[in-house]
Design an enzyme around this catalytic site. Structure first.
Site, short mmCIF file in Angstrom:
data_model
loop_
_atom_site.label_atom_id
_atom_site.label_comp_id
_atom_site.label_asym_id
_atom_site.label_seq_id
_atom_site.Cartn_x
_atom_site.Cartn_y
_atom_site.Cartn_z
N GLU A 477 0.83 -1.21 0.00
CA GLU A 477 0.00 0.00 0.00
C GLU A 477 0.86 1.25 0.00
OE1 GLU A 477 -2.95 -0.32 -0.79
OE2 GLU A 477 -3.17 -2.46 -0.39
N GLU A 506 -0.48 -1.65 -10.45
CA GLU A 506 0.16 -2.40 -9.37
C GLU A 506 1.68 -2.42 -9.47
OE1 GLU A 506 -1.40 -3.35 -6.72
OE2 GLU A 506 -3.42 -2.99 -7.46
N ILE A 609 -14.50 -11.96 -13.28
CA ILE A 609 -14.74 -11.56 -14.68
C ILE A 609 -16.22 -11.44 -15.02
CG2 ILE A 609 -12.54 -12.56 -15.41
CD1 ILE A 609 -14.19 -14.69 -16.94
N PHE A 610 -17.11 -12.09 -14.24
CA PHE A 610 -18.53 -12.00 -14.58
C PHE A 610 -19.30 -11.05 -13.67
CE2 PHE A 610 -17.52 -16.28 -16.37
CZ PHE A 610 -17.66 -15.89 -17.70
N ALA A 611 -18.70 -10.66 -12.56
CA ALA A 611 -19.41 -9.73 -11.67
C ALA A 611 -18.52 -8.59 -11.20
CB ALA A 611 -19.96 -10.49 -10.46
N GLY A 613 -14.64 -6.19 -11.91
CA GLY A 613 -14.04 -5.33 -12.94
C GLY A 613 -12.95 -5.98 -13.77
N TYR A 614 -12.79 -7.30 -13.66
CA TYR A 614 -11.65 -7.94 -14.31
C TYR A 614 -11.94 -8.54 -15.68
CZ TYR A 614 -8.61 -7.47 -10.25
OH TYR A 614 -7.82 -6.96 -9.25
ZN ZN Z 1 -2.54 -2.87 -4.90
#
Ligand code: ZN
Length: 693
Positions: A477, A506, A609-611, A613-614
Site C-alpha cells: 500500500e 500495481e 470476470i462476470f461480476a 471489474g476484471y
Molecule cells: Zn494494490
C-alpha cells in the site's frame, strides 16, 4: 439544524475537518452541493467553448466541492462506520452516481472536448493531451458518440448487464451459503487442527441456536462450509479422503445447478458485452477493454505463452514431488484434485514451516515503520516526518506524516490508520487519495494519501506486532501511496495514480513488496519485542523459500484463469457448439498438468470476470507483476548493497514511474525508467522458474 455555513462538509477547502463531521452533516451538505453542481453543469452545457479553461478546468472546478465532500464521506464509511452514516450515505448515493453519469455523458461537453483536441490539441502539454484523450475516450465508452436510437439500446443493455452481474454474484453467495457438511464422528475430522475444529464447532452452534448444548471443538458436532477459511483447511488437513472429495466437488460446482445456476447468465453476459463492444466499433469485448489498458491482445497472448512454457515443466515436477511424497507416506492410490492440498501441505511442513504467530514478536509496528521510512529515504531521497496534531483525524490511533524533499520542502502527506477496529472499520488494507496534486496559478494543492491497515492493536505497553503478511501489505500500500505522493504532475486528471492504466497500477505496489525479501532490508525491520534480537537468518530463509514453493503450479493456475478470460472475451461466440466450459477445458489442456475434473464448473463462481471489474483484464495480475519484477531487477543489476548505485536507480524510478504517473502512456514511462520494455523472464527468475540472468 445546522446551517450550511457551519456544515464542515459544505464547500470546505483543504483536508476534511474529521473532528467535526457527523452523519447529520451528510445529507444537507451533499444535497446542496448536488443542486449547485447540476446547475453549474446546466450553465456549462449552454456556454462551453473548445478551450482548456472552458472544458477541463471548468469541469474540475465544478466537481471539486462535491468530490471533496463525497471523498470524505466514503472514507468515513470505511473507517468510522455507523448505521446513521450508512443511511445518510445511501440516501444521497443514487443522486451522486446520477450526477457523475450525467457529467461523463454530457454531449455538449464531449463535442467541445473533441473540437479542442482537433483544433489546438497539439499546443497543449503532454499531460494535458493525455487528460483530454482520457476524458474523450471515457465519454465514448459511455456511449456519448452514438446516435439517439443506438444510444438508447446501448443504455438499455448497460442496465441489463449491471443487473445480471449483481445476480451472478448473489448466486455465488447464496450457493456458498446453501451448502454445508455436518460431521459428528471424530474420525471424520481426524487430522484437522484444534483451532479449525473450534471454528467448525462455532459454525455449527451459530446455525443451531436451539440445540440442547453448544458444539465444542473437541466433541463436535462440526460444520464445514464453502467459505474459504472453512473449506481450505479441511482440504489441507482432513484425513478422510471421501469427505475431502465431497467438499472439493461442492466447491467446483458452486452456482451451477437449480435456481442458482449461473450458466445461462454467463451466456447472456458474454452476448451483451459483445454487442456493447460492436456498438462502439470494437471487434470484441477484449478489444474494448484493452483500449483503456497498457497491454495489447498480442502482448497478453505472448506473455501468457512465455510464462506458460516456462512453468509447465516445474509444475510437472511439483506434482511428481507430491506423488512421491504421498507414496512415501503410505498412500497407494492415484493422486486426484482433492488430494493435492492435503499432501502439498504436509510436504511444505516437512521441508520448512513457520507460522505467522511465530514471526509476530519480531515485527513491532514502530520498528517496521522506521525501517520502511529509512528504505524510502535511501532509495528515493525523501524524508518522512511525524506530524501528529497538524491535521484533524477521525480516530485517536490515526497518525499523520509529512513527506519532505532534500531541500526541506514538504511535498506530500499521509494519514496512517494502522489497527483493526471491527466495530466501525472494514477489513483489509488500502491506499486512497485524500487530495490530489493540483496547480492553480501560483498555489499547489499537495497530494495527501489515506493509508489504512488492519493490524493488531497494541496491548498494554507492548506495541502492535505485525505478521509478515501485514508487513508485506504495508509495503504494498505504501508503494501505491508513493506514486500518489511523489507525483510532479500538475493536472489532477493524470497526477499520481489518476489516469494510470488499470494493468499498470500495481507496478509501484508490488515493486515495494520485493524489498521484504531483501535480507538486510527485512532484517532491518525486525527487533524482537522481548529480547531485542533481529530476525534469525533461518527464519528469513524459510520466508524466502515459502515464496517460491510450488511456484510453477500457482503460476499456471493464474494463467488458466487469465487465458480463459481472454479466450471468452476475444475469441468466443456465445450460442455456438462450444460452451464456455469447453473453452476453459481447452485452455486447461495446455496450461495445467492435471486436467480439471469432468464436472468442474469453476466459471459459474468466477466473479472477477462476470461480476467484477476484471473482464478481459484478469491477465493484469501477471502483467503488472512482470513490470514490478523487471523494475526490481534494475536494482539487483545495480547491486542492492551498493548505496550509491541503489540511490541512482531509485532516483530514476522516482523521476519516471512515481513522478509521471498517468501523464504519459505507461509503456513510455516504463521505457524512460528501464531504457526498454519489461521482460517476462524477470518474473520467472523472481520465482525460480528460470535460470538467473
Ligand atoms: Zn494494490
Amino acid at each position: 439544524m445546522n446551517t450550511l455555513i457551519e456544515n464542515p462538509l459544505y464547500r470546505f477547502t483543504g483536508l476534511p475537518d474529521f473532528g467535526r463531521i457527523t452523519p447529520e452533516h451528510v445529507e444537507p451538505a451533499l444535497r446542496a452541493l448536488l443542486d449547485e453542481c447540476n446547475a453549474a453543469l446546466d450553465t456549462l452545457e449552454e456556454t462551453v467553448e473548445p478551450t482548456w479553461a472552458s472544458t477541463i478546468e471548468r469541469s474540475l472546478e465544478i466537481a471539486e466541492p462535491l468530490h471533496r465532500a463525497w471523498g470524505a464521506v466514503g472514507h468515513l464509511l470505511s473507517v468510522q462506520n455507523s448505521d446513521a452514516l450508512r443511511q445518510a450515505h445511501q440516501a444521497v448515493h443514487p443522486d451522486v452516481v446520477a450526477f457523475s453519469l450525467r457529467f461523463g455523458q454530457s454531449a455538449p461537453l464531449y463535442r467541445a472536448l473533441v473540437e479542442l483536441r482537433d483544433t489546438i490539441g497539439d499546443t497543449l502539454t503532454e499531460a494535458q493531451q493525455r487528460a483530454l484523450a482520457d476524458r474523450i475516450h471515457a465519454a465514448e465508452l459511455a456511449g456519448v458518440g452514438l446516435d439517439e436510437d443506438a444510444r438508447a439500446a446501448f443504455t438499455e443493455r448497460a442496465r441489463e448487464l449491471s443487473g445480471i452481474q449483481v445476480e451472478f454474484s448473489n448466486h455465488v453467495l447464496d450457493a456458498t451459503k446453501a451448502w454445508w457438511l455436518d460431521l459428528t464422528d471424530p474420525a471424520d475430522v481426524a487430522g484437522v487442527p484444534d483451532s479449525i475444529r473450534e471454528l467448525y464447532a462455532q459454525t455449527w452452534t451459530r446455525a443451531n441456536p436451539d440445540a440442547d448444548r453448544p458444539a465444542t471443538g473437541a466433541d463436535g458436532p462440526w460444520r464445514v462450509t464453502l467459505d474459504i477459511p472453512s473449506m481450505r483447511p479441511f482440504l489441507q488437513h482432513a484425513e478422510n479422503r471421501e469427505l475431502r472429495k465431497k467438499v472439493y466437488d461442492a466447491h467446483v460446482t458452486r452456482a451451477s445447478s437449480g435456481d442458482l445456476d449461473n450458466t445461462p447468465l454467463i451466456d447472456r453476459i458474454l452476448t451483451l458485452r459483445q454487442q456493447q463492444a460492436e456498438a462502439l466499433g470494437y471487434e470484441n469485448y477484449a478489444a474494448m477493454s484493452l483500449s483503456r489498458k497498457m497491454a495489447t491482445l498480442e502482448g497478453v497472448d505472448a506473455l501468457t505463452e512465455r510464462l506458460r512454457a516456462a512453468s509447465l515443466a516445474p509444475a510437472k515436477a511439483e506434482l511428481d514431488e507430491i506423488r512421491a511424497f504421498a507414496a512415501d507416506h503410505g498412500f497407494d492410490g492415484e493422486i486426484e484434485h482433492h488430494d493435492i492440498g492435503f499432501w502439498r501441505r504436509q510436504l511444505r511442513e516437512s521441508r520448512f514451516d513457520f507460522t505467522q504467530e511465530q514471526l509476530k514478536p519480531y515485527f513491532p509496528l514502530p520498528r517496521v515503520l522506521d525501517g520502511l521510512f529509512a528504505l524510502v529515504h535511501r532509495i528515493f531521497g525523501v524524508t518522512i516526518v511525524a506530524a501528529d496534531g497538524e491535521v484533524p483525524v477521525w480516530d485517536d490511533d490515526v497518525q499523520y506524516f509529512r513527506v519532505v524533499d532534500d531541500r526541506g520542502a514538504t511535498i506530500a502527506g499521509f494519514y496512517l490508520d494502522p489497527y483493526s477496529r471491527p466495530e466501525n472499520k472494514r477489513g483489509g488494507a488500502w491506499m486512497n487519495d485524500a487530495q490530489g496534486r493540483w496547480r492553480r496559478g501560483a498555489s499547489v494543492d499537495l497530494p495527501i494519501a489515506y493509508l489504512v491497515c488492519n493490524g493488531t492493536p497494541p496491548v498494554g505497553d507492548r506495541p502492535s506486532l505485525m505478521t509478515f503478511d501485514d508487513v508485506e501489505t504495508l509495503f504494498h500500500e505504501f508503494g501505491h501511496g508513493l506514486q500518489h505522493m511523489l507525483t510532479v504532475v500538475d493536472d489532477p486528471d493524470v497526477a499520481g495514480i489518476a489516469g494510470v492504466e488499470w494493468d499498470a497500477v500495481e507496478l509501484p505496489s508490488q515493486f515495494m513488496e520485493n524489498w521484504c525479501y531483501h535480507e538486510p532490508t527485512l532484517i532491518g525491520l525486525t527487533r524482537h519485542v522481548d529480547t531485542g534480537e533481529p530476525l534469525p537468518r533461518e527464519l528469513f530463509e524459510k520466508i524466502v523459500a515459502a515464496r517460491t514453493f510450488h511456484a510453477g503450479t500457482f503460476m499456471l493456475r493464474q494463467l488458466l484463469y487469465g487465458a480463459t478470460d481472454i479466450e471468452l472475451h476475444a475469441r468466443y461466440t456465445p450460442g455456438g457448439d462450444r460452451t464456455p466450459f469447453d473453452v476453459m477445458r481447452d485452455v486447461a489442456a495446455t496450461t495445467q498438468v492435471m486436467a480439471p475434473v469432468e464436472h468442474d464448473r469453476f466459471l459459474c463462481a468466477f466473479g472477477h470476470i462476470f461480476a467484477g471489474g476484471y473482464a478481459a483484464g484478469y491477465y493484469s495480475y501477471k502483467w503488472a507483476e512482470v513490470l514490478s519484477a523487471d523494475a526490481f531487477e534494475a536494482f539487483i543489476e545495480a547491486g542492492l548493497d551498493d548505496e550509491n548505485a541503489t540511490a541512482e536507480v531509485g532516483r530514476r524510478f522516482r523521476d519516471t514511474v512515481l513522478a509521471l504517473g498517468g501523464s504519459r502512456h505507461p509503456s513510455e514511462v516504463y521505457r524512460a525508467f528501464r531504457g526498454r520494455d519489461a521482460e517476462p523472464d524477470a518474473l520467472l527468475r523472481l520465482y525460480d522458474l528460470a535460470p538467473a540472468a
